[in-house]
Design a protein around this motif. Structure first.
Motif, PDB file in Angstrom:
ATOM      1  N   ASN A  14     -46.161   1.281 -39.000  1.00 39.11           N
ATOM      2  CA  ASN A  14     -46.537   1.487 -40.398  1.00 39.11           C
ATOM      3  C   ASN A  14     -46.973   2.934 -40.632  1.00 39.11           C
ATOM      4  N   LEU A  73     -38.912  -7.107 -39.207  1.00 46.87           N
ATOM      5  CA  LEU A  73     -40.244  -7.527 -39.666  1.00 46.87           C
ATOM      6  C   LEU A  73     -40.246  -8.989 -40.088  1.00 46.87           C
ATOM      7  N   ALA A 114     -47.820  -6.650 -39.927  1.00 45.29           N
ATOM      8  CA  ALA A 114     -46.410  -6.870 -40.253  1.00 45.29           C
ATOM      9  C   ALA A 114     -46.201  -6.817 -41.763  1.00 45.29           C
ATOM     10  N   LEU A 132     -47.275  -2.542 -34.400  1.00 45.22           N
ATOM     11  CA  LEU A 132     -46.932  -2.622 -35.820  1.00 45.22           C
ATOM     12  C   LEU A 132     -47.733  -1.615 -36.631  1.00 45.22           C
ATOM     13  N   VAL A 151     -40.301 -11.029 -36.955  1.00 43.24           N
ATOM     14  CA  VAL A 151     -41.656 -11.074 -36.389  1.00 43.24           C
ATOM     15  C   VAL A 151     -42.496 -12.103 -37.141  1.00 43.24           C
ATOM     16  N   ALA A 152     -42.449 -12.040 -38.472  1.00 45.56           N
ATOM     17  CA  ALA A 152     -43.245 -12.969 -39.286  1.00 45.56           C
ATOM     18  C   ALA A 152     -42.825 -14.413 -39.045  1.00 45.56           C
ATOM     19  N   CYS A 174     -46.372  -3.308 -43.032  1.00 47.99           N
ATOM     20  CA  CYS A 174     -45.086  -2.603 -42.869  1.00 47.99           C
ATOM     21  C   CYS A 174     -44.098  -3.018 -43.950  1.00 47.99           C
ATOM     22  N   MET A 175     -44.051  -4.319 -44.270  1.00 50.18           N
ATOM     23  CA  MET A 175     -43.151  -4.793 -45.324  1.00 50.18           C
ATOM     24  C   MET A 175     -43.493  -4.153 -46.665  1.00 50.18           C
ATOM     25  N   TRP A 226     -34.845  -2.652 -40.169  1.00 47.97           N
ATOM     26  CA  TRP A 226     -36.304  -2.753 -40.018  1.00 47.97           C
ATOM     27  C   TRP A 226     -36.841  -3.953 -40.791  1.00 47.97           C
ATOM     28  N   TRP A 227     -36.315  -4.177 -41.989  1.00 44.96           N
ATOM     29  CA  TRP A 227     -36.774  -5.324 -42.764  1.00 44.96           C
ATOM     30  C   TRP A 227     -36.457  -6.633 -42.027  1.00 44.96           C
TER      31      TRP A 227
END
Length: 275
Positions: free
Chosen positions: A43, A71, A103, A39, A74-75, A106-107, A67-68
């Protein structure tokens, strides 16, 4: 894909001694470290593209949306409802947030690159807020504030989401700790206040409500009485900034002082904007 808690549960069932349990936790830590590095690399990729190809994201919104969603997945997997056995709960929480921090980084970057135009849902906004409130470190809270703030910038047609996020940033992230700190305490009380999320929240709010022509400015900022509330926060924010030890945290002190200056200028600007 298993959550960290699931991995701990599945592995610890067969762990008959404290040594074997430690070995299992060590293996899970290695797995988490791999996710964390992956991750982090992602980023870094987003940051490089943001710096060198600013319009790339706007031209590839399908990738941004994918991608959103990745993520968020993942969260959700990491921050699921499952819990590790009680005796391993501390390790469980530490490992969860070790993955959540990059994560959320990245968001934050992704939302910033497209002015918040990511396919976020109301439930996901609530989830970001929940992670902010339960996060064990200011670093994760700063990233959550950054992601939420850029999501709030979406327009036109997202007034309700802006109101939800704007009120949360103002009332809970900024006002609640500052007003609690505003009492007749000495500077040592600053150690109990997470300054970084407050500074980040101020910075992003200055951007969110920087223009009266934004469709949410009148119904949220004006009708919500944000100006008066921000004006009352100047004295406690100034006090908090002065309490940050410049010798130990020079960068944070500089950012805090700048936030105080910008808060005063912003209040004056918004007070005259509609005259």
């Amino acid at each position: 894909m298993s959550t960290v808690a699931t991995a701990l549960n599945e592995c610890l069932v067969s762990a008959e001694s404290s040594n074997s349990a430690k070995m299992v936790i060590s293996a899970v830590e290695d797995f988490v470290a791999l996710e964390e590095r992956a991750l982090g690399c992602f980023n870094n990729f987003l940051l490089v593209v943001e710096e060198s190809l600013k319009n790339w994201f706007r031209l590839h919104m399908d990738s941004v949306n994918s991608w959103w969603s990745f993520l968020i997945a993942v969260a959700e997997h990491v921050y699921g409802k499952e819990a590790a056995p009680k005796e391993y709960l501390q390790a469980d929480q530490r490992l969860r947030f070790a993955v959540l921090e990059p994560a959320f980084g990245c968001m934050w970057t992704l939302a910033r690159c497209v002015s918040g135009c990511v396919p976020v849902t109301p439930d996901q906004i609530k989830g970001l807020i929940h992670v902010y409130e339960s996060a064990p470190s200011p670093e994760i809270r700063v990233k959550a504030v950054g992601a939420l703030g850029h999501i709030a910038r979406r327009q036109p047609g997202h007034i309700e989401e802006n109101q939800h996020i704007g009120n949360y940033l103002l009332e809970q992230v900024v006002s609640k700790p500052l007003l609690a700190y505003a009492g007749p305490w000495d500077n040592s009380m600053a150690a109990d206040v997470d300054v970084e999320p407050i500074v980040e929240a101020f910075d992003i709010m200055f951007d969110i409500y920087s223009d009266m022509d934004f469709d949410y400015d009148e119904p949220v900022f004006v009708q919500g009485g944000f100006l008066g509330k921000l004006r009352k926060l100047y004295p406690p924010m100034r006090k908090l900034a002065k309490a940050v030890d410049r010798r130990k945290e020079r960068e944070l002190r500089d950012r805090s002082d700048l936030a105080v200056q910008n808060l005063r200028a912003f209040v004056e600007y918004k007070a005259s904007e509609r005259q």
